[in-house]
Design an enzyme around this catalytic site. Structure first.
Site, PDB file in Angstrom:
ATOM      1  N   ASP A   7       0.883  -1.158   0.000  1.00  0.00           N
ATOM      2  CA  ASP A   7       0.000   0.000   0.000  1.00  0.00           C
ATOM      3  C   ASP A   7       0.930   1.219   0.000  1.00  0.00           C
ATOM      4  OD1 ASP A   7      -2.312   1.655   0.455  1.00  0.00           O
ATOM      5  OD2 ASP A   7      -1.630   1.825   2.527  1.00  0.00           O
ATOM      6  N   ASP A   9      -0.046   5.104   0.863  1.00  0.00           N
ATOM      7  CA  ASP A   9      -0.249   6.114   1.909  1.00  0.00           C
ATOM      8  C   ASP A   9      -0.116   5.486   3.296  1.00  0.00           C
ATOM      9  OD1 ASP A   9      -0.902   8.368   0.220  1.00  0.00           O
ATOM     10  OD2 ASP A   9      -2.805   7.404  -0.199  1.00  0.00           O
ATOM     11  N   GLY A  44      -7.405   3.831   3.513  1.00  0.00           N
ATOM     12  CA  GLY A  44      -7.517   2.766   2.522  1.00  0.00           C
ATOM     13  C   GLY A  44      -8.731   2.897   1.627  1.00  0.00           C
ATOM     14  N   ARG A  47     -11.455   7.979  -2.508  1.00  0.00           N
ATOM     15  CA  ARG A  47     -11.840   9.363  -2.207  1.00  0.00           C
ATOM     16  C   ARG A  47     -13.352   9.470  -2.040  1.00  0.00           C
ATOM     17  NH1 ARG A  47      -9.554  13.291  -6.606  1.00  0.00           N
ATOM     18  NH2 ARG A  47      -7.763  11.924  -6.258  1.00  0.00           N
ATOM     19  N   SER A 114      -5.225   5.296  -4.041  1.00  0.00           N
ATOM     20  CA  SER A 114      -5.057   6.706  -4.416  1.00  0.00           C
ATOM     21  C   SER A 114      -4.966   6.902  -5.923  1.00  0.00           C
ATOM     22  CB  SER A 114      -3.786   7.258  -3.773  1.00  0.00           C
ATOM     23  OG  SER A 114      -3.551   8.565  -4.244  1.00  0.00           O
ATOM     24  N   ASN A 116      -3.504   9.597  -6.872  1.00  0.00           N
ATOM     25  CA  ASN A 116      -2.304  10.438  -6.939  1.00  0.00           C
ATOM     26  C   ASN A 116      -1.020   9.617  -6.780  1.00  0.00           C
ATOM     27  OD1 ASN A 116      -3.701  13.055  -7.022  1.00  0.00           O
ATOM     28  ND2 ASN A 116      -4.380  12.545  -4.950  1.00  0.00           N
TER      29      ASN A 116
HETATM   30  C1  BG6 Z   1      -5.719   5.782   0.227  1.00  0.00           C
HETATM   31  C2  BG6 Z   1      -5.726   6.579   1.506  1.00  0.00           C
HETATM   32  O1  BG6 Z   1      -4.444   5.268   0.007  1.00  0.00           O
HETATM   33  O2  BG6 Z   1      -6.086   6.588  -0.880  1.00  0.00           O
HETATM   34  C3  BG6 Z   1      -7.042   7.299   1.677  1.00  0.00           C
HETATM   35  O3  BG6 Z   1      -5.477   5.717   2.591  1.00  0.00           O
HETATM   36  C4  BG6 Z   1      -7.364   8.126   0.447  1.00  0.00           C
HETATM   37  O4  BG6 Z   1      -6.962   8.113   2.825  1.00  0.00           O
HETATM   38  C5  BG6 Z   1      -7.358   7.216  -0.776  1.00  0.00           C
HETATM   39  O5  BG6 Z   1      -8.627   8.750   0.572  1.00  0.00           O
HETATM   40  C6  BG6 Z   1      -7.675   7.950  -2.077  1.00  0.00           C
HETATM   41  O6  BG6 Z   1      -6.617   8.835  -2.352  1.00  0.00           O
HETATM   42  P1  BG6 Z   1      -6.652   9.984  -3.421  1.00  0.00           P
HETATM   43  O7  BG6 Z   1      -5.208  10.462  -3.463  1.00  0.00           O
HETATM   44  O8  BG6 Z   1      -7.062   9.372  -4.727  1.00  0.00           O
HETATM   45  O9  BG6 Z   1      -7.616  10.994  -2.956  1.00  0.00           O
HETATM   46 MG    MG Z   2      -2.584   3.247   3.574  1.00  0.00          MG
END
Ligand code: BG6
Ligand code: MG
Length: 216
Positions: A7, A9, A44, A47, A114, A116
């Site tokens: 993972d 974040d 996890g 969004r 994520s 990002n």
């Molecule tokens: C996960 C995080 O990895 O990604 C979450 O633990 C987050 O907190 C999710 O909301 C989505 O991320 P992003 O960067 O697409 O908003």
């Molecule tokens: Mg995480």
């Protein structure tokens, strides 16, 4: 252990705190209380799923357009936080662990909710370590669904039982277990008690420590 899927974040980079700050700011604008305990349950999740949880907590029913606007706002703040992320923000011991995996020929994947992820991997210069990156742009169902890890294992050409997943979120541990993966929790043993093993940090960890923990 033919592969490890990480993972992102809160596992390889310290970005979980920025998600918290951005969600907290949004919740404040909506007059919804949001603390670390609330945040733990969002880790996890995608969004959109995170926003839905916050709105449920605040008892707010909003249309899809408004939700899109709120998610864009949250992401804009989040991107401001991570815009000058540097290799120094890789969590302790992670790079060393990745180097050891490479030396042993263990494949390396990313399995993140994520959207990002690629940007963070590039900014922290971790991208070259990963044989496969599966992120929130490539899945239909977010954690606790195992899709992100199953997709990664398939691309790495390994079976779930040959993969160790590293996760800091309960939803991620559930995802890995329901997909038939081995899973090591990274963080608090009280939150991650369903994982087969829990580490606080990668500092000093070797691939053979992981094999020992999991009887592999
Ligand atoms: C996960 C995080 O990895 O990604 C979450 O633990 C987050 O907190 C999710 O909301 C989505 O991320 P992003 O960067 O697409 O908003
Ligand atoms: Mg995480």
């Amino acid at each position: 252990m033919k592969a490890c899927i990480f993972d992102m974040d809160g596992v390889i980079v310290d970005s979980a705190k920025y998600h918290f700050l951005a969600w907290q700011r949004l919740a404040e604008e909506l007059s919804i209380d949001f603390d670390h305990h609330d945040n733990e349950a969002l880790k996890g999740l995608s969004r959109v799923d995170s926003l839905e949880r916050i709105l449920i907590k605040g008892g707010l029913l909003l249309d899809n357009n408004t939700k899109e606007v709120l998610m864009e706002k949250k992401n804009k703040w989040y991107l401001e936080f991570i815009s000058d992320m540097r290799p120094e923000e890789v969590l302790p011991g992670v790079k060393e662990f990745l180097v050891m995996l490479k030396e042993e020929g263990v494949k390396i994947g990313l399995g993140s909710s994520s959207k990002n992820a690629q940007m963070i991997l590039d900014k922290t210069k971790l991208a070259p370590f990963f044989d496969v990156v599966v992120d929130g742009n490539q899945v239909t169902f977010s954690k606790p669904d195992p899709e992100v890890f199953i997709n990664g294992a398939r691309q790495l050409n390994v079976l779930p039982s040959e993969v160790v997943v590293f996760e800091d979120a309960e939803a991620g541990v559930d995802a890995a277990l329901s997909g038939g993966f081995h899973v090591i929790g990274v963080g608090d043993v009280n939150v991650l008690s369903k994982a087969e093993g829990v580490i606080r940090t990668f500092e000093g960890l070797t691939p053979s420590d992981v094999r020992t923990m999991l009887n592999l």
